[in-house]
Enzyme design. Structure first.
Site, PDB file in Angstrom:
ATOM      1  N   GLY A 135      16.516  -1.471 -13.437  1.00  0.00           N
ATOM      2  CA  GLY A 135      16.205  -2.791 -13.978  1.00  0.00           C
ATOM      3  C   GLY A 135      16.503  -2.859 -15.455  1.00  0.00           C
ATOM      4  O   GLY A 135      15.889  -2.137 -16.256  1.00  0.00           O
ATOM      5  N   VAL A 159      12.688  -5.713 -20.668  1.00  0.00           N
ATOM      6  CA  VAL A 159      12.223  -4.415 -21.167  1.00  0.00           C
ATOM      7  C   VAL A 159      13.309  -3.346 -20.978  1.00  0.00           C
ATOM      8  O   VAL A 159      13.620  -2.582 -21.908  1.00  0.00           O
ATOM      9  CB  VAL A 159      10.929  -3.971 -20.441  1.00  0.00           C
ATOM     10  CG1 VAL A 159      10.481  -2.606 -20.940  1.00  0.00           C
ATOM     11  CG2 VAL A 159       9.816  -4.988 -20.634  1.00  0.00           C
ATOM     12  N   GLY A 195      16.331  -5.765 -17.391  1.00  0.00           N
ATOM     13  CA  GLY A 195      15.891  -7.097 -17.820  1.00  0.00           C
ATOM     14  C   GLY A 195      15.365  -7.002 -19.241  1.00  0.00           C
ATOM     15  O   GLY A 195      15.845  -6.201 -20.052  1.00  0.00           O
ATOM     16  N   LYS A 244      -7.553 -11.899 -16.189  1.00  0.00           N
ATOM     17  CA  LYS A 244      -6.271 -12.437 -15.736  1.00  0.00           C
ATOM     18  C   LYS A 244      -6.566 -13.780 -15.090  1.00  0.00           C
ATOM     19  O   LYS A 244      -7.687 -14.036 -14.634  1.00  0.00           O
ATOM     20  CB  LYS A 244      -5.665 -11.480 -14.691  1.00  0.00           C
ATOM     21  CG  LYS A 244      -4.183 -11.609 -14.523  1.00  0.00           C
ATOM     22  CD  LYS A 244      -3.409 -10.684 -15.447  1.00  0.00           C
ATOM     23  CE  LYS A 244      -1.935 -10.804 -15.243  1.00  0.00           C
ATOM     24  NZ  LYS A 244      -1.151  -9.909 -16.081  1.00  0.00           N
TER      25      LYS A 244
HETATM   26  P1  NAD Z   1      12.517  -8.936 -16.193  1.00  0.00           P
HETATM   27  O1  NAD Z   1      12.367  -9.876 -15.078  1.00  0.00           O
HETATM   28  O2  NAD Z   1      13.078  -9.422 -17.479  1.00  0.00           O
HETATM   29  O3  NAD Z   1      13.439  -7.699 -15.732  1.00  0.00           O
HETATM   30  C1  NAD Z   1      13.359  -7.109 -14.481  1.00  0.00           C
HETATM   31  C2  NAD Z   1      14.794  -6.785 -14.071  1.00  0.00           C
HETATM   32  O4  NAD Z   1      14.763  -6.039 -12.868  1.00  0.00           O
HETATM   33  C3  NAD Z   1      15.646  -8.037 -13.790  1.00  0.00           C
HETATM   34  O5  NAD Z   1      16.831  -7.966 -14.559  1.00  0.00           O
HETATM   35  C4  NAD Z   1      15.907  -7.982 -12.302  1.00  0.00           C
HETATM   36  O6  NAD Z   1      17.184  -8.496 -11.959  1.00  0.00           O
HETATM   37  C5  NAD Z   1      15.833  -6.495 -12.039  1.00  0.00           C
HETATM   38  N1  NAD Z   1      15.542  -6.105 -10.671  1.00  0.00           N
HETATM   39  C6  NAD Z   1      14.737  -6.704  -9.777  1.00  0.00           C
HETATM   40  N2  NAD Z   1      14.727  -6.026  -8.613  1.00  0.00           N
HETATM   41  C7  NAD Z   1      15.555  -4.970  -8.797  1.00  0.00           C
HETATM   42  C8  NAD Z   1      15.945  -3.884  -7.976  1.00  0.00           C
HETATM   43  N3  NAD Z   1      15.503  -3.760  -6.732  1.00  0.00           N
HETATM   44  N4  NAD Z   1      16.802  -2.981  -8.484  1.00  0.00           N
HETATM   45  C9  NAD Z   1      17.276  -3.106  -9.735  1.00  0.00           C
HETATM   46  N5  NAD Z   1      16.927  -4.098 -10.575  1.00  0.00           N
HETATM   47  C10 NAD Z   1      16.079  -5.021 -10.101  1.00  0.00           C
HETATM   48  O7  NAD Z   1      11.098  -8.259 -16.403  1.00  0.00           O
HETATM   49  P2  NAD Z   1      10.598  -7.401 -17.649  1.00  0.00           P
HETATM   50  O8  NAD Z   1       9.817  -8.269 -18.547  1.00  0.00           O
HETATM   51  O9  NAD Z   1      11.735  -6.600 -18.189  1.00  0.00           O
HETATM   52  O10 NAD Z   1       9.551  -6.424 -16.935  1.00  0.00           O
HETATM   53  C11 NAD Z   1       9.971  -5.315 -16.198  1.00  0.00           C
HETATM   54  C12 NAD Z   1       8.768  -4.602 -15.606  1.00  0.00           C
HETATM   55  O11 NAD Z   1       7.907  -4.166 -16.655  1.00  0.00           O
HETATM   56  C13 NAD Z   1       7.904  -5.485 -14.688  1.00  0.00           C
HETATM   57  O12 NAD Z   1       7.364  -4.674 -13.677  1.00  0.00           O
HETATM   58  C14 NAD Z   1       6.803  -5.949 -15.620  1.00  0.00           C
HETATM   59  O13 NAD Z   1       5.631  -6.277 -14.890  1.00  0.00           O
HETATM   60  C15 NAD Z   1       6.608  -4.717 -16.462  1.00  0.00           C
HETATM   61  N6  NAD Z   1       6.025  -5.001 -17.775  1.00  0.00           N
HETATM   62  C16 NAD Z   1       6.661  -5.848 -18.638  1.00  0.00           C
HETATM   63  C17 NAD Z   1       6.098  -6.099 -19.890  1.00  0.00           C
HETATM   64  C18 NAD Z   1       6.797  -6.984 -20.888  1.00  0.00           C
HETATM   65  O14 NAD Z   1       6.447  -6.939 -22.074  1.00  0.00           O
HETATM   66  N7  NAD Z   1       7.780  -7.768 -20.493  1.00  0.00           N
HETATM   67  C19 NAD Z   1       4.881  -5.500 -20.238  1.00  0.00           C
HETATM   68  C20 NAD Z   1       4.261  -4.619 -19.337  1.00  0.00           C
HETATM   69  C21 NAD Z   1       4.852  -4.388 -18.109  1.00  0.00           C
END
Ligand code: NAD
Length: 370
Positions: A182, A186, A184, A82
């Site tokens: 959440g 994913v 977002g 990383k």
């Molecule tokens: P993202 O930022 O697109 O989505 C996260 C969502 O969570 C946002 O819409 C945000 O508004 C919401 N959020 C934040 N705090 C909140 C709360 N307290 N209550 C409710 N909603 C809340 O991120 P993502 O890419 O969808 O990733 C989500 C999680 O999955 C993260 O922890 C990330 O590290 C993990 N992850 C993502 C990937 C990937 O491919 N994107 C891969 C592995 C792990």
């Protein structure tokens, strides 16, 4: 945190830490390569306004080790690495910075392969790509695999399926209730899979626009963000932030399974024990959320969507295996995942004791002799 970089590296057995600096480009970065027993270290580059070098170092050491475990649990021939760039992603970015960063990555000769992460985006990685081939997850127009989120969501879906089978003896989603925290990148894809497969979904997001947009597409209920823990459901799926299973929230949980995509869901290791005692089945985050990593890995081998979808299905098997080990050993699923990974790493390290001259190395030596 120990004093001194080497002492910190020794604590979790990191191989290499590289500090990168360019005054002209405004670059201050740290690359941590945790373990390359299985293959080159792969992991994203995070840009964050760390308040101290110590904080940045702690983060990069913790995150790179996590990548070793994620790649190994996914059965990928990748190591863990990383990088962090110290700076405010809103103010301190420039093309020069990411080009300078790309040159440092190139100097590692493929020992570390990078991708986007928190605070960096596809454009930043494409600037680095001007200087090095060791970048994945770029836009398909640049030969990359694009957004990994749909595959992280798909893998999470398969992992949940494995948990349903274990807990209810039936892997059907029909009629089951899910609380998704959440929606977002994913979480929204996961909600689509769940609803399509007949599940009832209750979801929350602190961003009302995201909730409204998804509601136009699929049917689900919403609750205020703080109430999501209390929803009586079969599966709680954290897809927002880390450390959401903590002293404050754990008592409210009203579910049989915790299985979601968020990284580092448990605030402390002993939260896994509390969950186990309460009879809740937990799918370890780094095992269930590896779909995105599989997606970028395939770029190194020749990317195809069909191949990726097939590979992501293996998350069903990986999660099932962890649940089985936990039962057999009488330990938490979090511990079982660590045991599975550590045994795998150990076996591969032992097999590395046998010397072979890989054709690629032969060629490289021929070039060097000329
Ligand atoms: P993202 O930022 O697109 O989505 C996260 C969502 O969570 C946002 O819409 C945000 O508004 C919401 N959020 C934040 N705090 C909140 C709360 N307290 N209550 C409710 N909603 C809340 O991120 P993502 O890419 O969808 O990733 C989500 C999680 O999955 C993260 O922890 C990330 O590290 C993990 N992850 C993502 C990937 C990937 O491919 N994107 C891969 C592995 C792990």
């Amino acid at each position: 945190m120990n004093e001194g970089v080497l002492a910190n590296m020794r604590e979790f057995d990191h191989e290499q830490v590289v500090f990168c600096q360019s005054k002209e480009a405004g670059l201050k970065a740290i690359v941590a390569i945790h373990d390359t027993s299985l293959g080159p270290a792969l992991g994203g580059t995070r840009m964050w306004a760390y308040t101290s070098e110590k904080e940045a170092l702690r983060d990069v050491l913790r995150l790179s080790r996590g990548m070793t475990y994620k790649a190994a649990a996914a059965g990928l021939p990748l190591g863990g690495g990383k990088a962090v760039i110290i700076g405010d992603p809103k103010k301190d970015k420039s093309q020069a910075l990411f080009r300078a960063y790309g040159r440092f990555i190139n100097s590692l000769d493929g020992r570390y392969i990078t991708a986007e992460d928190v605070g960096t985006n596809v454009f930043d990685m494409e600037c680095a790509l001007l200087e090095t081939d060791y970048v994945v997850g770029t836009d398909p127009s640049h030969g990359g695999s694009g957004d990994p989120s749909p595959y992280t969501a798909l893998g999470t879906f398969y992992g949940i399926k494995a948990c349903l089978k274990k807990v209810f003896g039936d892997e059907s989603f029909k009629g089951r209730t899910f609380a998704v925290q959440g929606i977002g990148a994913v979480g929204a894809h996961l909600v689509r899979h769940l609803v399509k497969n007949g599940a009832k979904v209750v979801a929350c997001d602190i961003d009302q626009d995201k909730t409204n947009a998804l509601k136009e597409e699929v049917q689900f209920e919403t609750v205020p963000a703080d109430d999501i823990y209390k929803v009586k459901c079969d599966v709680f799926a954290p897809c927002a932030l880390g450390a959401v299973i903590n002293d404050r929230t754990i008592e409210f949980l009203n579910c049989r399974i915790i299985a979601g995509a968020a990284n580092n869901q448990l605030e402390r290791n002993d939260h896994a024990d509390i969950i186990k005692k309460r009879g809740i089945c937990y799918a370890p985050d780094y095992v269930i959320n590896a779909g995105g990593l599989m997606n970028v890995f395939l770029e190194l081998e020749g990317y195809s969507r069909v191949r990726c979808e097939r590979m992501v299905q293996s998350i069903y098997y990986n999660v099932s295996k962890v649940l089985k080990i936990a039962d057999e050993m009488g330990v938490t699923t979090a511990r079982a995942a660590d045991v599975m990974v550590e045994e795998h790493l150990q076996k591969v390290r032992q097999s590395n004791r046998m010397f072979t001259m890989h054709p690629k190395n032969v060629l490289r030596n021929v070039h060097r002799r000329r």
